[in-house]
Design a protein around this motif. Structure first.
Motif, PDB file in Angstrom:
ATOM      1  N   ARG A  76       0.980  -1.270   0.003  1.00 14.19           N
ATOM      2  CA  ARG A  76       0.037  -0.220  -0.174  1.00 14.19           C
ATOM      3  C   ARG A  76       0.771   1.165   0.045  1.00 14.19           C
ATOM      4  O   ARG A  76       0.406   2.237  -0.671  1.00 14.19           O
ATOM      5  CB  ARG A  76      -0.873  -0.095   1.158  1.00 14.19           C
ATOM      6  N   HIS A  77       1.999   1.203   0.817  1.00 13.12           N
ATOM      7  CA  HIS A  77       2.816   2.397   0.688  1.00 13.12           C
ATOM      8  C   HIS A  77       3.417   2.605  -0.666  1.00 13.12           C
ATOM      9  O   HIS A  77       3.366   3.617  -1.098  1.00 13.12           O
ATOM     10  CB  HIS A  77       4.092   1.966   1.625  1.00 13.12           C
ATOM     11  N   ARG A 105      -1.690   9.316   6.496  1.00  9.76           N
ATOM     12  CA  ARG A 105      -2.248   9.329   7.819  1.00  9.76           C
ATOM     13  C   ARG A 105      -3.203   8.195   7.822  1.00  9.76           C
ATOM     14  O   ARG A 105      -3.098   7.466   9.000  1.00  9.76           O
ATOM     15  CB  ARG A 105      -3.023  10.492   8.150  1.00  9.76           C
ATOM     16  N   THR A 106      -3.909   7.858   7.303  1.00 12.08           N
ATOM     17  CA  THR A 106      -4.822   6.821   6.847  1.00 12.08           C
ATOM     18  C   THR A 106      -3.999   5.222   7.101  1.00 12.08           C
ATOM     19  O   THR A 106      -4.389   4.522   7.786  1.00 12.08           O
ATOM     20  CB  THR A 106      -5.643   6.698   5.562  1.00 12.08           C
ATOM     21  N   GLN A 107      -2.994   5.352   6.357  1.00 13.33           N
ATOM     22  CA  GLN A 107      -2.086   4.035   6.392  1.00 13.33           C
ATOM     23  C   GLN A 107      -1.673   4.152   7.793  1.00 13.33           C
ATOM     24  O   GLN A 107      -1.322   3.069   8.584  1.00 13.33           O
ATOM     25  CB  GLN A 107      -0.968   4.110   5.401  1.00 13.33           C
ATOM     26  N   VAL A 111      -1.910   0.995  11.004  1.00 11.85           N
ATOM     27  CA  VAL A 111      -0.864   0.196  11.613  1.00 11.85           C
ATOM     28  C   VAL A 111      -1.200   0.192  13.244  1.00 11.85           C
ATOM     29  O   VAL A 111      -1.111  -0.660  13.919  1.00 11.85           O
ATOM     30  CB  VAL A 111       0.717   0.641  11.323  1.00 11.85           C
ATOM     31  N   LEU A 112      -1.312   1.526  13.679  1.00 13.16           N
ATOM     32  CA  LEU A 112      -1.914   1.548  14.931  1.00 13.16           C
ATOM     33  C   LEU A 112      -2.883   0.437  15.448  1.00 13.16           C
ATOM     34  O   LEU A 112      -2.688   0.041  16.524  1.00 13.16           O
ATOM     35  CB  LEU A 112      -2.286   3.133  15.127  1.00 13.16           C
ATOM     36  N   ALA A 113      -4.018   0.547  14.584  1.00 11.47           N
ATOM     37  CA  ALA A 113      -5.027  -0.556  14.838  1.00 11.47           C
ATOM     38  C   ALA A 113      -4.560  -2.047  15.064  1.00 11.47           C
ATOM     39  O   ALA A 113      -4.967  -2.738  15.826  1.00 11.47           O
ATOM     40  CB  ALA A 113      -6.294  -0.336  13.970  1.00 11.47           C
ATOM     41  N   GLN A 114      -3.579  -2.151  14.071  1.00  8.53           N
ATOM     42  CA  GLN A 114      -3.275  -3.456  14.107  1.00  8.53           C
ATOM     43  C   GLN A 114      -2.249  -3.753  15.450  1.00  8.53           C
ATOM     44  O   GLN A 114      -2.297  -4.958  15.980  1.00  8.53           O
ATOM     45  CB  GLN A 114      -2.100  -3.777  12.913  1.00  8.53           C
ATOM     46  N   ALA A 115      -1.648  -2.959  15.843  1.00 14.03           N
ATOM     47  CA  ALA A 115      -0.654  -3.120  17.063  1.00 14.03           C
ATOM     48  C   ALA A 115      -1.459  -2.839  18.453  1.00 14.03           C
ATOM     49  O   ALA A 115      -0.819  -3.272  19.333  1.00 14.03           O
ATOM     50  CB  ALA A 115       0.403  -1.662  16.968  1.00 14.03           C
ATOM     51  N   GLU A 116      -2.769  -2.670  18.511  1.00 17.91           N
ATOM     52  CA  GLU A 116      -3.310  -2.083  19.503  1.00 17.91           C
ATOM     53  C   GLU A 116      -3.624  -3.356  20.508  1.00 17.91           C
ATOM     54  O   GLU A 116      -3.455  -3.200  21.574  1.00 17.91           O
ATOM     55  CB  GLU A 116      -5.061  -2.105  19.251  1.00 17.91           C
ATOM     56  N   PRO A 117      -3.785  -4.866  20.059  1.00 15.51           N
ATOM     57  CA  PRO A 117      -3.739  -5.854  21.069  1.00 15.51           C
ATOM     58  C   PRO A 117      -2.568  -5.900  21.868  1.00 15.51           C
ATOM     59  O   PRO A 117      -2.495  -6.261  23.215  1.00 15.51           O
ATOM     60  CB  PRO A 117      -3.888  -7.214  20.405  1.00 15.51           C
ATOM     61  N   GLY A 118      -1.410  -5.837  21.116  1.00 16.09           N
ATOM     62  CA  GLY A 118      -0.014  -5.699  21.827  1.00 16.09           C
ATOM     63  C   GLY A 118       0.150  -4.870  22.841  1.00 16.09           C
ATOM     64  O   GLY A 118       0.574  -4.990  23.965  1.00 16.09           O
ATOM     65  N   PHE A 119      -0.399  -3.589  22.558  1.00 14.67           N
ATOM     66  CA  PHE A 119      -0.463  -2.397  23.376  1.00 14.67           C
ATOM     67  C   PHE A 119      -1.076  -2.495  24.734  1.00 14.67           C
ATOM     68  O   PHE A 119      -0.638  -2.366  25.748  1.00 14.67           O
ATOM     69  CB  PHE A 119      -0.966  -1.088  22.733  1.00 14.67           C
ATOM     70  N   VAL A 120      -2.535  -3.085  24.514  1.00 12.76           N
ATOM     71  CA  VAL A 120      -3.164  -3.398  25.571  1.00 12.76           C
ATOM     72  C   VAL A 120      -2.862  -4.517  26.475  1.00 12.76           C
ATOM     73  O   VAL A 120      -2.540  -4.257  27.900  1.00 12.76           O
ATOM     74  CB  VAL A 120      -4.649  -4.040  24.989  1.00 12.76           C
TER      75      VAL A 120
END
Length: 292
Positions: A76-77, A105-107, A111-120
């Motif tokens: 996508r990049h 910014r959308t991209q 990535v932030l959304a994909q990383a969320e479980p690990g952050f939690v």
């Protein structure tokens, strides 16, 4: 705005298409990308002093995130860079520049959304000592930030911003002539950038993060609540709850799009073609990395 949560720096290593000038700051794309999980871990550990158990899980999570990003986001990049290459040889409008910014910014948000479980998970494992360590690192970082941006006269601040931007721009377009440098100086002189406002928002986000982490720590087993708290924090990080700062941030984005378009349009056809070729090189790097 400098990163306020240490993982954002690591994510920015992975997201190498966040904009023309940011791209130019990454001189060795493949090396930086392949080192992203290690650099992300190093950044997190420096702020949080991770335990052995946390380290094992975090390294695994970062490795998984990196592989997902390689498989899913790098293509996508590359597509975004292809779109930009078609635009750069010609004159561009501020609206076109802002559309590129919005796409990038959308991209980043994906990535932030994909990383969320690990952050939690990590947030739910932090001790009070680790949160206090984060606060100390924030304070040290703030002292450096203030020295670099707040403790300058207006003239020195403008000159510092000019030198930083000139270095990035010339790395992308080639050496600028005096009239082009004048365009860059004019954009900086007219900018609404206010380090006091930037610093205030920086501290607000840092305090917000610490409060969220302590709330999660108080009820470690409540995963749903932890997730909701972190999601709300990220939302406030991406869009400040302060209406005045929201207006200020949008003004900076609008000025950035207008300033980039004005500077790009001041370039010669040869310089604009060089910029397009630079993006072609990044696109090839992304596709090569994605194929591994």
């Amino acid at each position: 705005m400098p990163a306020l949560f240490p993982v954002r720096k690591a994510l920015c290593i992975a997201i190498l298409a966040m904009g023309v000038l940011l791209l130019q700051a990454c001189s060795t794309v493949r090396l930086a990308y392949n080192q992203a999980p290690h650099l992300a871990y190093w950044q997190l550990n420096s702020y949080l002093d991770l335990s052995e158990t946390q380290t094992e899980r975090v390294r695994g999570e970062l490795g998984d995130l990196h592989q997902w990003h390689r498989d899913t986001m790098l293509p996508r990049h590359a597509e975004l860079l292809q779109k930009m290459q078609l635009q750069l040889p010609a004159l561009i409008s501020p609206e076109q520049a802002c559309r590129i910014y919005d796409d990038a910014r959308t991209q980043f948000e994906k990535v932030l959304a994909q990383a969320e479980p690990g952050f939690v998970w990590l947030a739910s494992q932090l001790s009070e000592a680790q949160i206090r360590n984060l606060e100390r690192k924030q304070a040290d970082s703030n002292a450096d930030w203030k020295m670099e941006w707040l403790e300058l006269t207006p003239a020195k601040l403008r000159e510092q911003r000019y030198k930083k931007l000139l270095s990035r721009v010339e790395g992308f377009y080639g050496t600028l002539e005096d009239p082009q440098k004048a365009v860059l100086r004019a954009s900086i002189a007219q900018s609404s950038f206010d380090p006091r406002l930037a610093y205030g928002e920086r501290v607000r986000r840092q305090n917000d993060l610490v409060q969220v982490l302590r709330s999660i720590s108080a009820d470690r087993g409540n995963t749903a609540q932890s997730r909701a708290l972190l999601q709300a924090f990220v939302a406030r990080m991406m869009a400040s709850p302060d209406p005045a700062y929201q207006r200020y941030a949008q003004t900076l984005v609008d000025e950035g799009c207008e300033g980039f378009a004005r500077l790009h349009n001041a370039m010669t056809p040869g310089q604009r073609q060089r910029a397009a070729q630079s993006l072609k090189g990044y696109e090839q790097d992304f596709l090569t990395l994605a194929a591994r």
